[in-house]
Design an enzyme around this catalytic site. Sequence first.
Site, PDB file in Angstrom:
ATOM      1  N   SER A 169      -5.719  34.184  16.898  1.00  0.00           N
ATOM      2  CA  SER A 169      -4.728  34.185  17.165  1.00  0.00           C
ATOM      3  C   SER A 169      -4.254  32.287  16.721  1.00  0.00           C
ATOM      4  O   SER A 169      -5.160  32.065  15.663  1.00  0.00           O
ATOM      5  CB  SER A 169      -4.312  33.875  19.394  1.00  0.00           C
ATOM      6  OG  SER A 169      -3.188  33.150  19.558  1.00  0.00           O
ATOM      7  N   SER A 170      -3.875  31.989  17.939  1.00  0.00           N
ATOM      8  CA  SER A 170      -3.996  30.274  17.499  1.00  0.00           C
ATOM      9  C   SER A 170      -4.075  29.268  19.215  1.00  0.00           C
ATOM     10  O   SER A 170      -2.925  29.784  19.653  1.00  0.00           O
ATOM     11  CB  SER A 170      -2.615  29.406  16.108  1.00  0.00           C
ATOM     12  OG  SER A 170      -2.715  28.421  17.114  1.00  0.00           O
ATOM     13  N   TYR A 201       5.414  30.298  13.343  1.00  0.00           N
ATOM     14  CA  TYR A 201       5.031  30.385  13.613  1.00  0.00           C
ATOM     15  C   TYR A 201       4.135  31.025  15.745  1.00  0.00           C
ATOM     16  O   TYR A 201       2.863  31.704  14.783  1.00  0.00           O
ATOM     17  CB  TYR A 201       3.286  29.394  13.456  1.00  0.00           C
ATOM     18  CG  TYR A 201       2.307  29.373  12.509  1.00  0.00           C
ATOM     19  CD1 TYR A 201       1.787  30.352  12.574  1.00  0.00           C
ATOM     20  CD2 TYR A 201       1.425  28.311  14.460  1.00  0.00           C
ATOM     21  CE1 TYR A 201       0.303  30.369  12.403  1.00  0.00           C
ATOM     22  CE2 TYR A 201       0.125  28.933  13.972  1.00  0.00           C
ATOM     23  CZ  TYR A 201      -0.435  29.700  13.067  1.00  0.00           C
ATOM     24  OH  TYR A 201      -2.232  29.737  13.121  1.00  0.00           O
ATOM     25  N   LYS A 242       1.906  34.097  16.538  1.00  0.00           N
ATOM     26  CA  LYS A 242       0.883  34.177  16.717  1.00  0.00           C
ATOM     27  C   LYS A 242       1.129  34.750  18.521  1.00  0.00           C
ATOM     28  O   LYS A 242       0.152  35.176  18.705  1.00  0.00           O
ATOM     29  CB  LYS A 242      -0.199  32.877  16.849  1.00  0.00           C
ATOM     30  CG  LYS A 242      -0.163  32.488  16.124  1.00  0.00           C
ATOM     31  CD  LYS A 242      -1.264  33.571  14.903  1.00  0.00           C
ATOM     32  CE  LYS A 242      -2.028  33.262  13.422  1.00  0.00           C
ATOM     33  NZ  LYS A 242      -3.149  33.915  13.419  1.00  0.00           N
TER      34      LYS A 242
HETATM   35  P1  NAP Z   1      -6.303  29.280   4.951  1.00  0.00           P
HETATM   36  O1  NAP Z   1      -7.575  28.794   4.980  1.00  0.00           O
HETATM   37  O2  NAP Z   1      -5.251  29.324   4.925  1.00  0.00           O
HETATM   38  O3  NAP Z   1      -6.816  31.510   4.489  1.00  0.00           O
HETATM   39  C1  NAP Z   1      -5.423  32.378   3.985  1.00  0.00           C
HETATM   40  C2  NAP Z   1      -5.865  32.641   4.494  1.00  0.00           C
HETATM   41  O4  NAP Z   1      -5.036  34.148   4.998  1.00  0.00           O
HETATM   42  C3  NAP Z   1      -6.766  33.361   2.783  1.00  0.00           C
HETATM   43  O5  NAP Z   1      -7.155  33.842   2.003  1.00  0.00           O
HETATM   44  C4  NAP Z   1      -4.923  34.183   2.186  1.00  0.00           C
HETATM   45  O6  NAP Z   1      -5.181  34.788   0.921  1.00  0.00           O
HETATM   46  C5  NAP Z   1      -4.888  34.886   3.281  1.00  0.00           C
HETATM   47  N1  NAP Z   1      -2.840  35.146   3.378  1.00  0.00           N
HETATM   48  C6  NAP Z   1      -1.925  34.272   3.446  1.00  0.00           C
HETATM   49  N2  NAP Z   1      -0.989  35.082   3.318  1.00  0.00           N
HETATM   50  C7  NAP Z   1      -1.038  35.942   3.478  1.00  0.00           C
HETATM   51  C8  NAP Z   1       0.084  36.803   2.720  1.00  0.00           C
HETATM   52  N3  NAP Z   1       1.008  36.586   2.554  1.00  0.00           N
HETATM   53  N4  NAP Z   1      -0.820  38.045   2.616  1.00  0.00           N
HETATM   54  C9  NAP Z   1      -1.987  38.884   1.654  1.00  0.00           C
HETATM   55  N5  NAP Z   1      -2.962  37.508   2.421  1.00  0.00           N
HETATM   56  C10 NAP Z   1      -3.136  36.270   2.883  1.00  0.00           C
HETATM   57  O7  NAP Z   1      -6.401  29.955   6.874  1.00  0.00           O
HETATM   58  P2  NAP Z   1      -7.499  29.811   7.504  1.00  0.00           P
HETATM   59  O8  NAP Z   1      -6.785  27.498   8.440  1.00  0.00           O
HETATM   60  O9  NAP Z   1      -8.666  29.691   7.711  1.00  0.00           O
HETATM   61  O10 NAP Z   1      -6.848  30.133   8.965  1.00  0.00           O
HETATM   62  C11 NAP Z   1      -6.846  31.369   9.265  1.00  0.00           C
HETATM   63  C12 NAP Z   1      -6.071  32.123  10.646  1.00  0.00           C
HETATM   64  O11 NAP Z   1      -7.315  31.384  11.720  1.00  0.00           O
HETATM   65  C13 NAP Z   1      -5.261  32.486  10.600  1.00  0.00           C
HETATM   66  O12 NAP Z   1      -4.625  33.233  11.317  1.00  0.00           O
HETATM   67  C14 NAP Z   1      -4.277  31.310  11.202  1.00  0.00           C
HETATM   68  O13 NAP Z   1      -3.044  31.244  11.603  1.00  0.00           O
HETATM   69  C15 NAP Z   1      -5.290  31.360  12.152  1.00  0.00           C
HETATM   70  N6  NAP Z   1      -5.676  29.530  12.808  1.00  0.00           N
HETATM   71  C16 NAP Z   1      -5.488  28.421  11.803  1.00  0.00           C
HETATM   72  C17 NAP Z   1      -6.398  27.058  12.076  1.00  0.00           C
HETATM   73  C18 NAP Z   1      -6.496  26.061  11.455  1.00  0.00           C
HETATM   74  O14 NAP Z   1      -6.311  24.719  11.954  1.00  0.00           O
HETATM   75  N7  NAP Z   1      -7.240  26.227  10.077  1.00  0.00           N
HETATM   76  C19 NAP Z   1      -5.552  26.664  13.721  1.00  0.00           C
HETATM   77  C20 NAP Z   1      -5.251  27.553  14.395  1.00  0.00           C
HETATM   78  C21 NAP Z   1      -4.946  29.209  14.432  1.00  0.00           C
HETATM   79  P3  NAP Z   1      -4.393  34.141  -0.537  1.00  0.00           P
HETATM   80  O15 NAP Z   1      -4.960  32.814  -0.765  1.00  0.00           O
HETATM   81  O16 NAP Z   1      -4.979  35.119  -1.537  1.00  0.00           O
HETATM   82  O17 NAP Z   1      -3.144  34.571  -0.269  1.00  0.00           O
END
Ligand code: NAP
Length: 255
Positions: free
Chosen positions: A148-149, A162, A166
């Site tokens: 989630s987030s 977004y 979420k």
């Molecule tokens: P990230 O680095 O942006 O990586 C996203 C991943 O999801 C990549 O492996 C990407 O693969 C895949 N992806 C994105 N869109 C896709 C699609 N349409 N179909 C298939 N694969 C898809 O993500 P992250 O920041 O680590 O975040 C991971 C999770 O944590 C997410 O659910 C995000 O909402 C949550 N989150 C993150 C943060 C933060 O600050 N980073 C904060 C709160 C919540 P490809 O590149 O191959 O498309």
Amino acid sequence: MHSKLHGKTALVTGSSRGIGRATALGLAREGTLIAVHYGRDEQAAKETVNLIEKDGGRAFTVGAQLGADGAVDRLFAGLEAGLREHTGRTVLDILVNNAAATGFGGAPEDVTAEEVDRMFAVNAKAPFLIIQRTLDLMPEGGRIVNISSAVTRKAIPEQLAYAMSKGSIDQLTLHLARHLAPRGITVNSVLPGATDNGGDAFRMPEVREPMSQLSAFKRLGAPADVADVVVFLTTDQARWVTGSCLDATGGSLLG
Ligand code: NAP
């Protein structure tokens, strides 16, 4: 050496980078065979597999661009083929719904219908369909973790589309935790805060600095900070935790 998840199998969506990659590495370290799912970047997914193998673990890649027609069918065709090849069967013990579409939508007044559709297709509908399909493969004692987030708990109007999508993830957790308890399957959400996923934005001091201040520890989260919480939820030590939303924000929501 005794590993906590020896012989288990896991699908981690979006594990080509960021929190998903750290989760895949963490689960693999505990003995789990990992399906490393990606959307567009096959090379990055292969790199995750390489890192896991260097660490002594086992993994294979599965590609499917979530939100596109037939994506979940393609994902499960690849997943089942990989599981069969590596284990001779199609049992999936652990699902981590991590892949997500992100991006600032701007002021609520400016968010387009297409943007809302995209967020819901990838962040709400796809995880729902993936869980549905997983239930045919998941045995007693299975684990589902939905990422989630913090934006589901803290108002950030520029991320409304977004945040709405979420919020759906937490609904999946709540209702399915009740539904799946008779099968001994737990369902939980993990809420990351600002986490340095290696993306370009996190290299900019004007982004890093204010985001670091959000956490009570005054630093950005690392992917492993969140992944360790996810791994915990998949172990037997977390068998009494279901329907819960675990805060992995480093105290960003303390007020
Ligand atoms: P990230 O680095 O942006 O990586 C996203 C991943 O999801 C990549 O492996 C990407 O693969 C895949 N992806 C994105 N869109 C896709 C699609 N349409 N179909 C298939 N694969 C898809 O993500 P992250 O920041 O680590 O975040 C991971 C999770 O944590 C997410 O659910 C995000 O909402 C949550 N989150 C993150 C943060 C933060 O600050 N980073 C904060 C709160 C919540 P490809 O590149 O191959 O498309």
